[in-house]
Design a protein around this motif. Sequence first.
Motif, PDB file in Angstrom:
ATOM      1  N   LEU A   1      -0.497  -2.151   7.328  1.00 38.93           N
ATOM      2  CA  LEU A   1      -0.254  -1.179   6.269  1.00 38.93           C
ATOM      3  C   LEU A   1       1.245  -1.053   6.017  1.00 38.93           C
ATOM      4  N   SER A   2       1.614  -0.927   4.759  1.00 35.96           N
ATOM      5  CA  SER A   2       3.025  -0.752   4.416  1.00 35.96           C
ATOM      6  C   SER A   2       3.554   0.550   5.010  1.00 35.96           C
ATOM      7  N   PRO A   3       4.740   0.528   5.666  1.00 29.44           N
ATOM      8  CA  PRO A   3       5.309   1.772   6.201  1.00 29.44           C
ATOM      9  C   PRO A   3       5.509   2.841   5.134  1.00 29.44           C
ATOM     10  N   ALA A   4       5.649   2.426   3.867  1.00 33.16           N
ATOM     11  CA  ALA A   4       5.837   3.403   2.793  1.00 33.16           C
ATOM     12  C   ALA A   4       4.626   4.305   2.624  1.00 33.16           C
ATOM     13  N   ALA A   5       3.443   3.856   3.091  1.00 37.22           N
ATOM     14  CA  ALA A   5       2.218   4.650   2.960  1.00 37.22           C
ATOM     15  C   ALA A   5       1.948   5.502   4.186  1.00 37.22           C
ATOM     16  N   VAL A   6       2.871   5.470   5.183  1.00 37.85           N
ATOM     17  CA  VAL A   6       2.653   6.176   6.453  1.00 37.85           C
ATOM     18  C   VAL A   6       3.453   7.468   6.463  1.00 37.85           C
ATOM     19  N   PRO A   7       2.814   8.620   6.666  1.00 33.04           N
ATOM     20  CA  PRO A   7       3.563   9.888   6.741  1.00 33.04           C
ATOM     21  C   PRO A   7       4.357   9.966   8.043  1.00 33.04           C
ATOM     22  N   PHE A   8       5.492  10.654   8.005  1.00 28.79           N
ATOM     23  CA  PHE A   8       6.356  10.707   9.197  1.00 28.79           C
ATOM     24  C   PHE A   8       5.692  11.456  10.351  1.00 28.79           C
ATOM     25  N   SER A   9       4.653  12.251  10.063  1.00 31.59           N
ATOM     26  CA  SER A   9       3.976  13.004  11.128  1.00 31.59           C
ATOM     27  C   SER A   9       2.994  12.145  11.921  1.00 31.59           C
ATOM     28  N   LEU A  10       2.719  10.936  11.458  1.00 32.02           N
ATOM     29  CA  LEU A  10       1.677  10.130  12.100  1.00 32.02           C
ATOM     30  C   LEU A  10       2.036   9.688  13.518  1.00 32.02           C
ATOM     31  N   PRO A  11       3.280   9.286  13.826  1.00 31.30           N
ATOM     32  CA  PRO A  11       3.570   8.863  15.204  1.00 31.30           C
ATOM     33  C   PRO A  11       3.171   9.891  16.264  1.00 31.30           C
ATOM     34  N   VAL A  12       3.379  11.177  15.976  1.00 35.98           N
ATOM     35  CA  VAL A  12       3.008  12.212  16.950  1.00 35.98           C
ATOM     36  C   VAL A  12       1.499  12.207  17.164  1.00 35.98           C
ATOM     37  N   ARG A  13       0.725  12.100  16.073  1.00 31.10           N
ATOM     38  CA  ARG A  13      -0.737  12.043  16.184  1.00 31.10           C
ATOM     39  C   ARG A  13      -1.170  10.848  17.033  1.00 31.10           C
ATOM     40  N   LEU A  14      -0.498   9.719  16.832  1.00 27.71           N
ATOM     41  CA  LEU A  14      -0.886   8.494  17.541  1.00 27.71           C
ATOM     42  C   LEU A  14      -0.597   8.603  19.034  1.00 27.71           C
ATOM     43  N   VAL A  15       0.517   9.233  19.371  1.00 25.09           N
ATOM     44  CA  VAL A  15       0.835   9.416  20.798  1.00 25.09           C
ATOM     45  C   VAL A  15      -0.239  10.271  21.464  1.00 25.09           C
ATOM     46  N   GLN A  16      -0.734  11.265  20.769  1.00 27.09           N
ATOM     47  CA  GLN A  16      -1.811  12.099  21.322  1.00 27.09           C
ATOM     48  C   GLN A  16      -3.078  11.270  21.547  1.00 27.09           C
ATOM     49  N   LEU A  17      -3.367  10.355  20.634  1.00 29.30           N
ATOM     50  CA  LEU A  17      -4.554   9.508  20.791  1.00 29.30           C
ATOM     51  C   LEU A  17      -4.412   8.561  21.966  1.00 29.30           C
ATOM     52  N   ALA A  18      -3.184   8.115  22.260  1.00 25.56           N
ATOM     53  CA  ALA A  18      -2.962   7.112  23.306  1.00 25.56           C
ATOM     54  C   ALA A  18      -2.721   7.722  24.677  1.00 25.56           C
ATOM     55  N   SER A  19      -2.734   9.036  24.774  1.00 25.04           N
ATOM     56  CA  SER A  19      -2.391   9.679  26.047  1.00 25.04           C
ATOM     57  C   SER A  19      -3.362   9.286  27.151  1.00 25.04           C
ATOM     58  N   GLY A  20      -2.783   8.995  28.330  1.00 32.34           N
ATOM     59  CA  GLY A  20      -3.599   8.708  29.500  1.00 32.34           C
ATOM     60  C   GLY A  20      -4.105   7.294  29.623  1.00 32.34           C
ATOM     61  N   ALA A  21      -3.759   6.405  28.711  1.00 30.72           N
ATOM     62  CA  ALA A  21      -4.249   5.019  28.771  1.00 30.72           C
ATOM     63  C   ALA A  21      -3.071   4.074  28.593  1.00 30.72           C
ATOM     64  N   ALA A  22      -2.756   3.311  29.650  1.00 30.08           N
ATOM     65  CA  ALA A  22      -1.589   2.418  29.625  1.00 30.08           C
ATOM     66  C   ALA A  22      -1.714   1.354  28.547  1.00 30.08           C
ATOM     67  N   GLU A  23      -2.939   0.787  28.389  1.00 34.55           N
ATOM     68  CA  GLU A  23      -3.135  -0.259  27.377  1.00 34.55           C
ATOM     69  C   GLU A  23      -2.873   0.291  25.984  1.00 34.55           C
ATOM     70  N   LYS A  24      -3.354   1.483  25.732  1.00 31.06           N
ATOM     71  CA  LYS A  24      -3.165   2.073  24.412  1.00 31.06           C
ATOM     72  C   LYS A  24      -1.691   2.382  24.162  1.00 31.06           C
ATOM     73  N   LYS A  25      -1.006   2.892  25.179  1.00 25.84           N
ATOM     74  CA  LYS A  25       0.417   3.186  25.018  1.00 25.84           C
ATOM     75  C   LYS A  25       1.210   1.923  24.732  1.00 25.84           C
ATOM     76  N   ALA A  26       0.850   0.826  25.413  1.00 25.67           N
ATOM     77  CA  ALA A  26       1.557  -0.438  25.178  1.00 25.67           C
ATOM     78  C   ALA A  26       1.357  -0.909  23.739  1.00 25.67           C
ATOM     79  N   GLN A  27       0.142  -0.806  23.233  1.00 27.73           N
ATOM     80  CA  GLN A  27      -0.112  -1.176  21.850  1.00 27.73           C
ATOM     81  C   GLN A  27       0.685  -0.302  20.891  1.00 27.73           C
ATOM     82  N   LEU A  28       0.726   0.980  21.184  1.00 26.58           N
ATOM     83  CA  LEU A  28       1.398   1.916  20.291  1.00 26.58           C
ATOM     84  C   LEU A  28       2.906   1.672  20.270  1.00 26.58           C
TER      85      LEU A  28
END
Length: 649
Positions: A594-621
């Motif tokens: 997805l083009s970064p222009a379509a990504v809201p600046f608040s999304l990285p925080v949401r993604l970190v919450q989704l990846a919490s507690g899983a090393a594989e997910k954090k590495a992907q993120l």
Amino acid sequence: MWSDNETGIDLLGYHHLVGAVVDIVRSDRLLPATIGVFGDWGSGKSSLVQMACAELKADADTLVLPFNGWLFEGYEDAKIALMGTIVDELASRKTLTAKGKNLILGLVRRLNFMRVAGGALRLGTAYATGGLPGLAIGAAPDVAAMGSAIIEKAKDVKPEDLGQFLRDEDPGQQARRNIREFRDDFSALLDETKLKRLVVVVDDLDRCNPDTIIETLEAIKLFLFVPKTAFIVGADERLVRYAVRRRFPELPGDYAEVGRDYLEKLIQFPVRIPPMGRAETDSYVKLLLAERCDLSDHAYGKMRDAVIGPSASMGARIDHQVATDALTGSIPQPLSESLVLAEQIAPVLAAGLLGNPRQCKRFLNTLMMRLGMADVRGVELKRGVLAKLMLLEYLRPESFKELARLQAAQAGVLAEIRDAEKAQKGDGTGDAQNADEPESKPPKADAAPKKVAPPRPAVRNEASPLAPWLGDPWLADWLASEPSLSGVDLRHYFYFARERLDPLGGASLRMSPDAQEVLSRLLGDVESTRTLALTRASALSAVDAAAIFEALGSRARQSEGSNAASNAPLPLMCLWVDRRPELFNELMTFLKALSPAAVPFSLPVRLVQLASGAAEKKAQLVVLLRGWESGATGRLKTAAQQQVGKLTT
């Protein structure tokens, strides 16, 4: 290919459920009775009902009458349509007595009155259901208001004058009289027909709009529930509960509770169809495939009886020995290939489709359709390879699209798929030095055995775009499954799936009605409605969950810079993945493209919450966020830098 319509041939082992329905109808002491055949969309309700009707029609003193309420929507009141259909059928009987004909004429007059009465009928129905206090439940809003006005006036009326007051003020008096007299005349008419029982089959009730669903059930209970009658209602009970909540929003209680109570009052004998497990799905798929292998009716019947016949053991499966016994000889090549194919796909269909027969048929139909299209073009597609790719397409649509992009850039043969399969299977290359040595002479008898180094595990290439797949249990199992795709030219396979690679392509076509409702609620403007939709996420099949994710992704691609609102597609995708964590890798794959222009600046925080507690997910993120660090600008770049710092410290 296979018809998606109901069938009278049992391939699902429903004979015990059919027997339960038939036994209730034939038990005179249980009549009148309402039997609910409940199951999810595509679970085989209509087929079960059709099989039960076939048995009941064999009884000379039983009349089986089908009724589809959705055929009358927009043309006639559902109550009138149902009652009129039954009266018409009874009027056509040649053995009808003179008294019976007179009763028919009386019933027709009452139906005509009801057609004209309209609002008065609704008022009378409400009164019959719960008296004047029930007006707000059974009547239309305008009629309910009329009932409330009558109640207000009645406060000043003397008790001895109340009866006359109601006759003067109540416009539904005639309607209520018609309800009582209709029941009496209808019961007398059944006696005159000399029928032992009348069976009315109301199938596909869940296709109807909420008003039609409720009106049909009310007609059964209020007008037609008399001795010698049995009503078989086929429906997804979740949609009936939804109809109750839509029709009566003012009733106290939560969504499920109100619908459950309403159904329990109207349906005396619920017969619920369970989802197929792995063994049942395996047998069902094999029986479907065997239908296309030119077997004799006798051989096919023996195979079917071996797994779903009355004497079959529970959990029985079709294997090589069962097929050999049925054919009393060697197994033909097409059947042998079909059994192998079923072994490959049945476990995933059982888990991913929650054992849904219609979804299994649709999967196989799509597979056969693509094989047929390839044959017309003179292209050979291997069924096992096609089925494996289709499993990815159905359950991990974004990974399927990524694989399509990779193969298009490499003339169809992917080095990445070869490396990923080796890494997942643990295929080693052995000791490099030993591999290069020439073959030595045989050792002497007294020589010590030479030590052989164990094979080295394949090295995982973290730079590969498929490296995250190895951290996703489903994708890892998919990579390890047969057949291998290493060295396979995939161009033709993706060519015949190109309609699915369209960003606007067919996710909604694969959704069950329940999934379509969840998606509609997710996209609504009311937060409480979205929350309710999310609570139902875990109950959906993997295919439905993936289809909703894909549909949200299609909207996110079209939304460009408008993805910041709480009900925008990208935040909804994050909420969806929070409820269906197996789709995390799909979200990462989607966001990378997805083009970064379509990504809201608040999304990285949401993604970190989704990846919490899983090393594989954090590495992907981290990989994704670093891409935004270098490719994005402004607030998204800053947010990505901040979250990378949190994840790597």
